[in-house]
Scaffold this motif. Structure first.
Motif, PDB file in Angstrom:
ATOM      1  N   GLY A 289       8.197  10.285   0.583  1.00 42.90           N
ATOM      2  CA  GLY A 289       9.623  10.180   1.530  1.00 42.90           C
ATOM      3  C   GLY A 289       9.009   9.784   2.257  1.00 42.90           C
ATOM      4  O   GLY A 289       9.467   8.523   2.900  1.00 42.90           O
ATOM      5  N   VAL A 290       7.515  10.329   3.110  1.00 42.51           N
ATOM      6  CA  VAL A 290       7.227   9.444   4.541  1.00 42.51           C
ATOM      7  C   VAL A 290       6.400   8.281   3.806  1.00 42.51           C
ATOM      8  O   VAL A 290       6.571   6.935   4.449  1.00 42.51           O
ATOM      9  CB  VAL A 290       5.830  10.039   4.453  1.00 42.51           C
ATOM     10  N   LEU A 291       6.223   7.650   2.324  1.00 43.97           N
ATOM     11  CA  LEU A 291       5.732   6.874   2.333  1.00 43.97           C
ATOM     12  C   LEU A 291       6.114   5.645   1.775  1.00 43.97           C
ATOM     13  O   LEU A 291       6.691   4.802   2.232  1.00 43.97           O
ATOM     14  CB  LEU A 291       5.234   7.206   1.588  1.00 43.97           C
TER      15      LEU A 291
ATOM     16  N   ARG B 149      12.545  12.401   9.085  1.00 41.42           N
ATOM     17  CA  ARG B 149      12.140  12.455   9.845  1.00 41.42           C
ATOM     18  C   ARG B 149      11.120  10.765  10.749  1.00 41.42           C
ATOM     19  O   ARG B 149      10.707  10.677  11.793  1.00 41.42           O
ATOM     20  CB  ARG B 149      11.628  13.179   9.896  1.00 41.42           C
ATOM     21  N   ALA B 150      10.350  10.638   9.548  1.00 40.92           N
ATOM     22  CA  ALA B 150       9.667   9.117   9.653  1.00 40.92           C
ATOM     23  C   ALA B 150      10.534   7.889   9.703  1.00 40.92           C
ATOM     24  O   ALA B 150      10.242   7.303  10.782  1.00 40.92           O
ATOM     25  CB  ALA B 150       9.118   8.807   8.079  1.00 40.92           C
ATOM     26  N   TRP B 151      12.266   7.638   9.794  1.00 40.75           N
ATOM     27  CA  TRP B 151      12.364   6.615   9.974  1.00 40.75           C
ATOM     28  C   TRP B 151      12.630   6.586  11.388  1.00 40.75           C
ATOM     29  O   TRP B 151      12.643   5.682  12.032  1.00 40.75           O
ATOM     30  CB  TRP B 151      13.771   6.823   8.651  1.00 40.75           C
ATOM     31  N   ASP B 152      13.092   8.221  11.647  1.00 43.68           N
ATOM     32  CA  ASP B 152      13.713   8.266  13.037  1.00 43.68           C
ATOM     33  C   ASP B 152      12.386   8.285  13.641  1.00 43.68           C
ATOM     34  O   ASP B 152      12.745   7.647  14.694  1.00 43.68           O
ATOM     35  CB  ASP B 152      14.555  10.007  13.478  1.00 43.68           C
ATOM     36  N   GLY B 153      11.819   8.052  13.413  1.00 39.86           N
ATOM     37  CA  GLY B 153      10.074   8.307  14.498  1.00 39.86           C
ATOM     38  C   GLY B 153       9.606   6.539  14.408  1.00 39.86           C
ATOM     39  O   GLY B 153       9.035   6.177  15.745  1.00 39.86           O
TER      40      GLY B 153
ATOM     41  N   GLY C  79       0.820  -2.189   0.362  1.00 35.48           N
ATOM     42  CA  GLY C  79       0.442   0.025   0.288  1.00 35.48           C
ATOM     43  C   GLY C  79       0.702   1.542  -0.048  1.00 35.48           C
ATOM     44  O   GLY C  79       0.563   2.656  -0.465  1.00 35.48           O
ATOM     45  N   SER C  80       2.164   1.625   0.847  1.00 35.21           N
ATOM     46  CA  SER C  80       2.764   2.236   0.854  1.00 35.21           C
ATOM     47  C   SER C  80       3.436   2.890  -0.357  1.00 35.21           C
ATOM     48  O   SER C  80       3.528   3.660  -0.948  1.00 35.21           O
ATOM     49  CB  SER C  80       3.303   2.546   2.068  1.00 35.21           C
ATOM     50  N   LEU C  81       3.928   1.432  -1.378  1.00 34.73           N
ATOM     51  CA  LEU C  81       4.839   2.135  -2.531  1.00 34.73           C
ATOM     52  C   LEU C  81       3.742   2.636  -3.715  1.00 34.73           C
ATOM     53  O   LEU C  81       4.080   2.107  -4.335  1.00 34.73           O
ATOM     54  CB  LEU C  81       5.141   0.523  -2.788  1.00 34.73           C
ATOM     55  N   LEU C  82       2.434   2.064  -3.129  1.00 37.29           N
ATOM     56  CA  LEU C  82       1.417   1.942  -4.259  1.00 37.29           C
ATOM     57  C   LEU C  82       1.286   2.969  -4.227  1.00 37.29           C
ATOM     58  O   LEU C  82       1.104   4.462  -5.245  1.00 37.29           O
ATOM     59  CB  LEU C  82       0.491   1.060  -3.993  1.00 37.29           C
TER      60      LEU C  82
END
Length: 174
Positions: A121-123, A88-92, A42-45
């Motif tokens: 980037g977040v996805l 930021r998402a990865w660190d979260g 879903g995130s890749l799509l």
């Protein structure tokens, strides 16, 4: 409802649910692997769909015949925002931020627009993290294990009859 009819509350700390996974991350049950695959797909799509939308926006700039500098500026802006949003998402996923504190709250508010612009980037961070584990599982598991250990220590020190413990201490002193 009488006391006999109320469901028994489990003792000790309870795991915190993770978005899309609930508490299945604790024992990797309840279609955990299927959920991880669905989140990854879903995130890749969604990232691919977002890239298509950005491509249409770029074509709109080309139709508007803006200068090459403006086109390059837009590309650099989306790339930089996506990179910052990814980080930021990865660190979260591995570190908890306290949104209530002053410095973290203002930093989070300032990052909102960057995360919205760099949504790809977040996805992508969600995609890559879900290939390894449920996004945020490492952080939640560490907190849950720490809470369970503290709970077990507290229970072990309180176990037994307090009067019997006092009598045992008095005998050892003699």
């Amino acid at each position: 409802m009488s006391d006999a009819q109320q469901p028994e509350r489990p003792q000790g700390p309870q795991p915190e649910p993770i978005r899309f996974f609930g508490t299945t991350w604790v024992d990797h049950d309840g279609n955990y692997a299927l959920r991880r695959a669905a989140v990854a797909a879903g995130s890749l799509l969604a990232a691919a769909a977002g890239a298509v939308v950005l491509r249409f926006a770029y074509q709109g700039l080309a139709i508007a015949a803006v200068s090459g500098f403006v086109s390059m500026l837009v590309i650099v802006m989306f790339a930089a925002c996506s990179a910052m949003a990814f980080r930021r998402a990865w660190d979260g996923f591995t570190r908890r931020r306290d949104p209530g504190s002053g410095a973290d709250a203002s930093a989070e508010r300032s990052m909102q627009s960057i995360r919205m612009i760099g949504f790809i980037g977040v996805l992508l961070a969600w995609f890559f993290r879900s290939l390894v584990e449920a996004p945020g599982e490492k952080l939640h598991r560490a907190e849950y294990e720490r809470e369970r250990e503290l709970h077990e220590r507290r229970r072990a020190t309180r176990a037994g009859n307090p009067a019997a413990r006092d009598a045992g201490r008095k005998r050892k002193r003699r």
